[in-house]
Motif scaffolding. Structure first.
Motif, short mmCIF file in Angstrom:
data_model
loop_
_atom_site.label_atom_id
_atom_site.label_comp_id
_atom_site.label_asym_id
_atom_site.label_seq_id
_atom_site.Cartn_x
_atom_site.Cartn_y
_atom_site.Cartn_z
N ASP A 247 14.78 35.19 15.18
CA ASP A 247 14.25 34.70 13.91
C ASP A 247 12.95 33.93 14.16
N ILE A 248 12.03 33.99 13.21
CA ILE A 248 10.77 33.26 13.33
C ILE A 248 11.02 31.80 12.99
N GLU A 249 10.58 30.93 13.88
CA GLU A 249 10.74 29.49 13.70
C GLU A 249 9.39 28.85 13.41
N ILE A 250 9.35 28.00 12.40
CA ILE A 250 8.12 27.29 12.02
C ILE A 250 8.35 25.80 12.20
N PHE A 251 7.43 25.15 12.93
CA PHE A 251 7.58 23.73 13.25
C PHE A 251 6.57 22.87 12.50
N SER A 252 6.22 23.29 11.29
CA SER A 252 5.32 22.52 10.42
C SER A 252 5.69 22.88 8.99
N ASP A 253 4.87 22.42 8.03
CA ASP A 253 5.17 22.81 6.65
C ASP A 253 4.66 24.22 6.36
N GLY A 254 3.89 24.79 7.30
CA GLY A 254 3.43 26.18 7.17
C GLY A 254 2.34 26.39 6.16
N LYS A 255 1.74 25.32 5.65
CA LYS A 255 0.74 25.47 4.58
C LYS A 255 -0.68 25.73 5.08
N ALA A 256 -0.93 25.52 6.37
CA ALA A 256 -2.28 25.72 6.91
C ALA A 256 -2.74 27.15 6.70
N LEU A 257 -3.99 27.30 6.26
CA LEU A 257 -4.56 28.62 5.99
C LEU A 257 -5.38 29.10 7.18
N ARG A 258 -5.18 30.36 7.56
CA ARG A 258 -5.89 30.95 8.68
C ARG A 258 -6.40 32.34 8.28
N ASN A 259 -7.46 32.79 8.97
CA ASN A 259 -7.91 34.16 8.77
C ASN A 259 -7.79 34.89 10.10
N PHE A 260 -6.68 35.61 10.26
CA PHE A 260 -6.33 36.26 11.51
C PHE A 260 -7.11 37.58 11.68
N CYS A 261 -7.73 37.74 12.85
CA CYS A 261 -8.54 38.94 13.11
C CYS A 261 -7.92 39.73 14.26
N TYR A 262 -7.72 41.03 14.04
CA TYR A 262 -7.15 41.89 15.08
C TYR A 262 -8.17 42.08 16.22
N LEU A 263 -7.68 42.11 17.44
CA LEU A 263 -8.52 42.10 18.64
C LEU A 263 -9.55 43.22 18.68
N ALA A 264 -9.19 44.42 18.27
CA ALA A 264 -10.14 45.53 18.32
C ALA A 264 -11.31 45.29 17.37
N ASP A 265 -11.02 44.77 16.17
CA ASP A 265 -12.09 44.44 15.23
C ASP A 265 -12.99 43.34 15.80
N ALA A 266 -12.37 42.32 16.38
CA ALA A 266 -13.15 41.23 16.96
C ALA A 266 -14.02 41.72 18.10
N THR A 267 -13.46 42.56 18.97
CA THR A 267 -14.21 43.08 20.11
C THR A 267 -15.42 43.88 19.65
N LEU A 268 -15.24 44.69 18.62
CA LEU A 268 -16.36 45.43 18.07
C LEU A 268 -17.41 44.46 17.53
N GLY A 269 -16.97 43.35 16.99
CA GLY A 269 -17.90 42.32 16.52
C GLY A 269 -18.71 41.74 17.66
N PHE A 270 -18.05 41.48 18.80
CA PHE A 270 -18.76 40.94 19.96
C PHE A 270 -19.84 41.91 20.44
N PHE A 271 -19.49 43.18 20.49
CA PHE A 271 -20.47 44.18 20.94
C PHE A 271 -21.60 44.36 19.92
N THR A 272 -21.27 44.21 18.66
CA THR A 272 -22.30 44.30 17.63
C THR A 272 -23.32 43.18 17.81
N VAL A 273 -22.85 41.99 18.14
CA VAL A 273 -23.76 40.87 18.36
C VAL A 273 -24.63 41.11 19.59
N ILE A 274 -24.03 41.58 20.68
CA ILE A 274 -24.80 41.85 21.89
C ILE A 274 -25.92 42.85 21.62
N LEU A 275 -25.58 43.91 20.92
CA LEU A 275 -26.51 45.03 20.77
C LEU A 275 -27.43 44.91 19.55
N LYS A 276 -27.01 44.16 18.53
CA LYS A 276 -27.81 44.11 17.31
C LYS A 276 -28.12 42.70 16.82
#
Length: 375
Positions: A247-276
């Motif tokens: 089971d997933i356990e949460i050790f806070s009120d869980g209200k914090a907002l995040r914007n989760f980015c998948y690694l492949a999308d992020a990696t493409l972003g890194f290469f985009t910055v290097i090249l462009k």
């Protein structure tokens, strides 16, 4: 053939299926990949979660396009690095240098690109090892920038973090690259973010004084294959729970907002910055989709992995109170990176599903690997 030595072509065939498809997705993007042909890339912290995918991408370009890229990985733990890149064991295209980035770096051969990603990035280190957390971002950055001056590199990419924006007014969200708020330099938990801020300023100083062509990426919360399940952050705990049918356990009120980015999308972003990307500028790398910690937990158990019959459990455990800066919201603006042509491909449901599946793939690959070892 020596005992326990497996042909490299066989090891490559056993690579994780999820990672393989991610690498194809990244390299299928219409970027100037030819810019890396016959180049030597130095990557600090090469076996780390984020830079490891960049290493994989360079070597995948060699496999699929014969680019003759040489990657030099600067790592502190040679055994862990070799284990992370076991499918490239014996490859002449990947070389490791075992040393701390804070020690003087001596490399005789030519270096064309430097990617500085060596750093403690998980909150559990901020109290346990604050000096070890900040030193790579300051001393290590100085060492690599000085090396860049001597090697006259084509490009220097510095891995910062979206947290350098600090505490900002709610009216500033999503936070653009030029918006900054406060951080308390006398608060021990600021060791990571303050040193990343200093690292960015050092990059700009070396650019103006010595002409180093620096570019900066500021990743937000990133997840994907290869994330350490004992990372300590909530989303890593969630993945670990799901992988192990807990089971997933949460050790806070869980209200914090995040914007989760998948690694492949992020990696493409890194290469985009290097090249462009523009020299001397920083780019946020994240998603434009926000979700609270508790809503993510519910999404995972109810919609993404309902067949596992898990539930969300709210708990209290002071051992989970890692010393960190607890931003209630971390959303950053990604318009600047999108203007370079970068786009997101993996919605959060698919990204987390691929991530969990990748750990199952690892077990399959490991079993195949063990069954091929000569006796």
């Amino acid at each position: 053939m020596r005992k326990n030595c497996i042909p490299i072509i066989l090891i490559k065939k056993m690579r994780n299926r999820i990672i393989e498809s991610d690498l194809k997705y990244i390299t299928d993007e219409k970027l100037d990949w030819e810019a890396f042909k016959d180049k030597t890339i130095l990557i600090s912290g090469a076996a780390g979660f984020l830079p490891a995918y960049m290493v994989e991408t360079f070597l995948y370009l060699n496999e699929t396009r014969k680019f003759n890229i040489k990657v030099i990985g600067l790592v502190r733990n040679l055994e862990k690095a070799r284990a992370r890149f076991i499918h490239y064991d014996g490859s002449k295209e990947l070389q490791f240098i075992s040393q701390d980035v804070c020690d003087k770096i001596k490399i005789d051969e030519n270096i064309d690109y430097i990617i500085h990603a060596a750093s403690h990035a998980t909150p559990k280190y901020f109290q346990a090892d604050p000096v070890g957390t900040l030193s790579p971002n300051v001393i290590g950055t100085a060492n690599l920038l000085n090396l860049a001056v001597g090697k006259k590199v084509d490009n220097f990419l510095f891995f910062s973090t979206s947290g350098v924006h600090g505490y900002v007014d709610q009216s500033c969200y999503p936070i653009k690259e030029d918006c900054y708020g406060s951080l308390d330099p006398l608060d021990l938990s600021s060791c990571y973010l303050e040193s990343k801020r200093m690292g960015e300023n050092m990059c700009v100083a070396w650019m103006h004084q010595y002409g180093v062509p620096v570019k900066i990426v500021r990743p937000a919360t990133t997840y994907g294959p290869g994330l350490k399940l004992d990372d300590g952050r909530s989303f890593a705990d969630f993945i670990s729970n799901i992988v192990n049918y807990h089971d997933i356990e949460i050790f806070s009120d869980g209200k914090a907002l995040r914007n989760f980015c998948y690694l492949a999308d992020a990696t493409l972003g890194f290469f985009t910055v290097i090249l462009k990307g523009k020299t001397g500028e920083a780019y946020n790398v994240a998603t434009d989709y926000e979700i609270s910690i508790i809503d993510l937990a519910k999404l995972l158990v109810e919609k993404v992995f309902p067949e596992r019959n898990l539930k969300v459990v709210m708990k209290t455990d002071i051992s989970k109170n890692y010393l960190r800066i607890n931003f209630s919201r971390t959303a950053v603006d990604i318009t600047k990176l999108k203007a370079l042509g970068w786009k997101l491909n993996f919605p959060i449901e698919e990204g987390f599903k691929r991530t969990v599946e990748s750990y199952g793939e690892n077990k399959t690959v490991q079993n195949k690997f063990l069954n091929t070892i000569p006796t």
